[in-house]
Design a protein around this motif. Structure first.
Motif, PDB file in Angstrom:
ATOM      1  N   GLU A   1      35.343  45.736  39.506  1.00 20.65           N
ATOM      2  CA  GLU A   1      36.312  46.783  39.838  1.00 20.65           C
ATOM      3  C   GLU A   1      37.299  47.003  38.703  1.00 20.65           C
ATOM      4  O   GLU A   1      37.703  48.131  38.444  1.00 20.65           O
ATOM      5  CB  GLU A   1      37.025  46.445  41.148  1.00 20.65           C
TER       6      GLU A   1
ATOM      7  N   PHE B   1      36.936  42.234  46.863  1.00 19.70           N
ATOM      8  CA  PHE B   1      36.503  43.611  46.660  1.00 19.70           C
ATOM      9  C   PHE B   1      37.459  44.517  47.427  1.00 19.70           C
ATOM     10  O   PHE B   1      37.820  44.215  48.558  1.00 19.70           O
ATOM     11  CB  PHE B   1      35.083  43.812  47.191  1.00 19.70           C
ATOM     12  N   VAL B   2      37.860  45.609  46.800  1.00 20.93           N
ATOM     13  CA  VAL B   2      38.724  46.546  47.525  1.00 20.93           C
ATOM     14  C   VAL B   2      38.088  47.926  47.676  1.00 20.93           C
ATOM     15  O   VAL B   2      38.564  48.760  48.421  1.00 20.93           O
ATOM     16  CB  VAL B   2      40.120  46.682  46.863  1.00 20.93           C
ATOM     17  N   MET B   3      36.987  48.173  46.942  1.00 19.70           N
ATOM     18  CA  MET B   3      36.342  49.487  47.032  1.00 19.70           C
ATOM     19  C   MET B   3      35.600  49.607  48.343  1.00 19.70           C
ATOM     20  O   MET B   3      34.941  48.675  48.781  1.00 19.70           O
ATOM     21  CB  MET B   3      35.301  49.620  45.919  1.00 19.70           C
TER      22      MET B   3
ATOM     23  N   ILE C   1      39.732  53.724  43.374  1.00 23.60           N
ATOM     24  CA  ILE C   1      38.949  53.791  42.153  1.00 23.60           C
ATOM     25  C   ILE C   1      39.080  55.138  41.451  1.00 23.60           C
ATOM     26  O   ILE C   1      38.957  55.244  40.238  1.00 23.60           O
ATOM     27  CB  ILE C   1      37.484  53.439  42.491  1.00 23.60           C
TER      28      ILE C   1
ATOM     29  N   VAL D   1      43.583  40.370  41.680  1.00 23.89           N
ATOM     30  CA  VAL D   1      43.101  40.217  43.056  1.00 23.89           C
ATOM     31  C   VAL D   1      41.827  41.011  43.329  1.00 23.89           C
ATOM     32  O   VAL D   1      41.296  40.981  44.417  1.00 23.89           O
ATOM     33  CB  VAL D   1      44.185  40.597  44.105  1.00 23.89           C
ATOM     34  N   VAL D   2      41.330  41.737  42.338  1.00 23.77           N
ATOM     35  CA  VAL D   2      40.075  42.463  42.542  1.00 23.77           C
ATOM     36  C   VAL D   2      38.989  41.875  41.643  1.00 23.77           C
ATOM     37  O   VAL D   2      39.270  41.097  40.742  1.00 23.77           O
ATOM     38  CB  VAL D   2      40.212  43.983  42.292  1.00 23.77           C
ATOM     39  N   SER D   3      37.758  42.280  41.890  1.00 24.05           N
ATOM     40  CA  SER D   3      36.635  41.707  41.141  1.00 24.05           C
ATOM     41  C   SER D   3      36.599  42.227  39.708  1.00 24.05           C
ATOM     42  O   SER D   3      37.173  43.268  39.397  1.00 24.05           O
ATOM     43  CB  SER D   3      35.329  42.057  41.841  1.00 24.05           C
TER      44      SER D   3
ATOM     45  N   PHE E   1      28.171  50.048  44.940  1.00 21.51           N
ATOM     46  CA  PHE E   1      29.059  49.269  44.082  1.00 21.51           C
ATOM     47  C   PHE E   1      28.360  48.910  42.765  1.00 21.51           C
ATOM     48  O   PHE E   1      28.901  49.123  41.677  1.00 21.51           O
ATOM     49  CB  PHE E   1      29.476  48.007  44.845  1.00 21.51           C
TER      50      PHE E   1
ATOM     51  N   ASN F   1      45.393  48.447  40.193  1.00 19.92           N
ATOM     52  CA  ASN F   1      43.985  48.344  40.491  1.00 19.92           C
ATOM     53  C   ASN F   1      43.658  48.495  41.980  1.00 19.92           C
ATOM     54  O   ASN F   1      42.518  48.713  42.343  1.00 19.92           O
ATOM     55  CB  ASN F   1      43.485  46.966  40.026  1.00 19.92           C
ATOM     56  N   LEU F   2      44.688  48.374  42.811  1.00 19.51           N
ATOM     57  CA  LEU F   2      44.446  48.466  44.255  1.00 19.51           C
ATOM     58  C   LEU F   2      44.548  49.896  44.748  1.00 19.51           C
ATOM     59  O   LEU F   2      44.268  50.189  45.894  1.00 19.51           O
ATOM     60  CB  LEU F   2      45.466  47.609  45.019  1.00 19.51           C
TER      61      LEU F   2
END
Lengths: 232, 344
Positions: free
Chosen positions: A146, B174-176, A118, A141-143, B183, A114-115
């Motif tokens: 995401e 958040f990583v984006m 996208i 670790v991501v939302s 978003f 997921n990191l």
């Protein structure tokens, strides 16, 4: 023996997912084995050794990793049969985003994290498109958003795959993956089975050791790029 | 409509109309590097002029593109319909690590909040995980989860792909590399929401009402503070996530209005289970599950007295907030900042 092919970009968490899924299978020690196909070096065997999981590592070296995989996977199955394994997992790294070491009728698992950005699902190609199960790691670790968008992008490329979220550290989700592994076909050999997708083409002079740059040194399969030829 | 109907449509209707009917179609074409196509032509006409070698790289020929594209349209129209309605989940216990029977038969309905309390390592996460995978006496805890009072069918269990359950935890980031607006739009698009602009706006307003410090639509999500990120995640999960069940793992001290956060989640008819030791959250739940040694030992209904104490706990909490803000502003903390509490 059940055969599972696991592929995925480097450092996406393939080994962790395999280890957690083997634990979730709950089979007697020594009955699940792993053959790792890598390019230059690999340290994963240490992790399998620690868990007392029978394993073998093969290095492609200067050969295309996919070609190396397909010419050795039958041998891997023979090794597994000889060892009396009930499940054999092959693990291979998709280094050029073109690899898809999947065989018709054999459960194929693609691991992506997921990191990794996208749009990664849209860029991976056959390795994702031809997988039966897509495992997404590092989702913890991501939302939530995401995770959902990532899963959506996977479905845009491969609408028929099952998408599973597995945490490679805690093993959360590995239980579901193990259930899919249990339901897969038993085989004795891979002979005469067909790959799901052609291997990357690679017969040019550089495949055979050429190092000089220039059109005169190029032979065989060469793909020439077209540049914009407008003058400024 | 079935896949063959899509094949007929794709073969006869100009691609421009297809793109307007199915907004996601543009992604499919982009994925096989077909961009800037002549919108007056049909897909088969366009493919006539496409290099076969290029299609071959994607493992397709001209005919397969049409079938594959039709299957894509079919799959996504199916996904639009399959949004689940869940009227209850039931958790049935088994035994704890020592083999003692677990005191657990709990049904939770949308709009209800259940908190999960217990020492570290007691099995709180394991319970959340059982719910996530719809355990059927086949996980290490041997618990069983029922949906709408009955055993969920296997297909559903294996195909939901985590869509039943949304998760929120302190460790999430958040990583984006996107602005708040981009978003939210991206998430709305993935949900195929028709009027995305309105949802995006609402989500943004709610997130800002939760956050202590305000942010703008053009802030990058990666630049949000911890509290702002958490606020955006909660608003987004409540309003934009399709999942009917929300599992929350520790949200304390997140710098957000926790009471309002819970109200927003519950107000959107979500089933909320949260592992927490924050009294403001735990006592606001309708019930709380007590876990010890891998098993649930008690399910406590929040008593009227406990609800009464909430006011006092809130007073303590806001007193702490005043002190925190004094520190933030560079002021000196004095005796007067600390209210008197009645001695027992």
């Amino acid at each position: 023996m059940k055969l599972i092919t696991v592929a995925g970009p480097p450092s996406s968490g393939k080994t962790s997912v395999i280890l957690k899924t083997i634990a979730a299978l709950g089979l007697p020690p020594g009955s699940v084995g792993v053959v790792k196909f890598d390019s230059l070096t690999s340290f994963d065997h240490q992790r399998y050794d620690e868990q007392k999981i029978p394993n073998q590592t093969a290095f492609a070296g200067k050969i295309c990793p996919d070609h190396h995989f397909v010419s050795n996977v039958e041998g891997a199955v023979e090794w597994g049969m000889k060892k009396g394994l009930s499940v054999l997992v092959t693990e291979s790294a998709g280094l050029c985003n073109r690899c898809s070491p999947y065989v018709n009728g054999i459960l194929s698992v693609c691991v992506i994290d997921n990191l990794s950005g996208i749009n990664t699902p849209r860029k991976i190609g056959p390795m994702l498109k031809y997988a039966d199960i897509v495992v997404v790691t590092k989702g913890d670790v991501v939302s939530q958003a995401e995770r959902e968008v990532f899963a959506f992008n996977i479905r845009e490329v491969n609408a028929s795959a099952t998408v599973l979220f597995v945490n490679g550290i805690t093993g959360q989700g590995a239980f579901m993956l193990a259930r899919h592994w249990q339901d897969t076909l038993d085989i004795r050999t891979l002979r005469d089975r067909k790959l799901r997708f052609t291997m990357p083409a690679a017969i040019c002079s550089y495949c055979t050791g050429e190092t000089l740059i220039g059109e005169m040194y190029q032979m065989g399969m060469v793909k020439r790029m077209e540049f914009d030829d407008e003058s400024p | 409509m079935k896949a063959p109907d899509y094949v007929a449509e794709v073969s006869s209707v100009p691609i421009g109309d297809i793109l307007r009917r199915y907004p996601l179609a543009v992604d499919y074409l982009a994925n096989i590097r077909l961009v800037g196509v002549d919108e007056t032509k049909t897909l088969p006409e366009i493919l006539e002029n496409v290099d076969e070698d290029m299609l071959e790289e994607f493992g397709l020929d001209r005919e397969e593109v049409i079938f594959h594209f039709s299957a894509f349209l079919e799959a996504f129209s199916r996904m639009e319909e399959s949004i689940e309605t869940i009227s209850s989940i039931t958790i049935l216990g088994w035994r704890d690590k020592a083999g003692r029977p677990e005191m657990l038969e709990l049904t939770v309905t949308p709009g209800e909040v259940v908190s999960i309390v217990g020492p570290t390592g007691s099995g709180k996460s394991r319970l959340l995980e059982d719910i996530e995978c719809l355990a059927q006496r086949d996980t290490p805890t041997a618990r069983q989860i029922l949906i709408n009072g009955s055993v969920p069918d296997l297909d559903k269990r294996f195909s939901t792909g985590g869509k039943l359950v949304a998760q929120l935890s302190q460790n999430m980031n958040f990583v984006m590399d996107l602005t708040v607006q981009e978003f939210l739009e991206m998430h709305a698009k993935s949900r195929m929401i028709p009027d995305s602009a309105a949802v995006v706006e609402k989500c943004f307003a709610v997130a800002n009402s939760l956050a202590g410090e305000k942010f703008t639509l053009d802030t990058k999500v990666t630049q949000l503070s911890g509290g702002q990120s958490r606020s955006l995640m909660i608003a987004d999960t409540a309003l934009l996530s399709s999942s009917p069940i929300i599992l929350i793992d520790e949200l304390e001290n997140a710098g957000i209005d926790r009471r309002e956060a819970i109200e927003i989640l519950v107000g959107n008819e979500k089933i909320v289970l949260m592992s927490t030791h924050d009294p403001l959250l735990a006592l606001r739940a309708d019930k709380r599950i007590v876990i010890r040694n891998g098993g649930v030992t008690k399910v406590i209904e929040t008593t009227a007295e406990e609800e009464q104490t909430l006011h006092k706990i809130e007073a303590i909490d806001s007193a702490l907030l005043v002190i925190r803000n004094q520190l933030r502003r560079g002021e000196i903390v004095t005796e007067e900042s600390i209210p008197e509490f009645q001695e027992r």
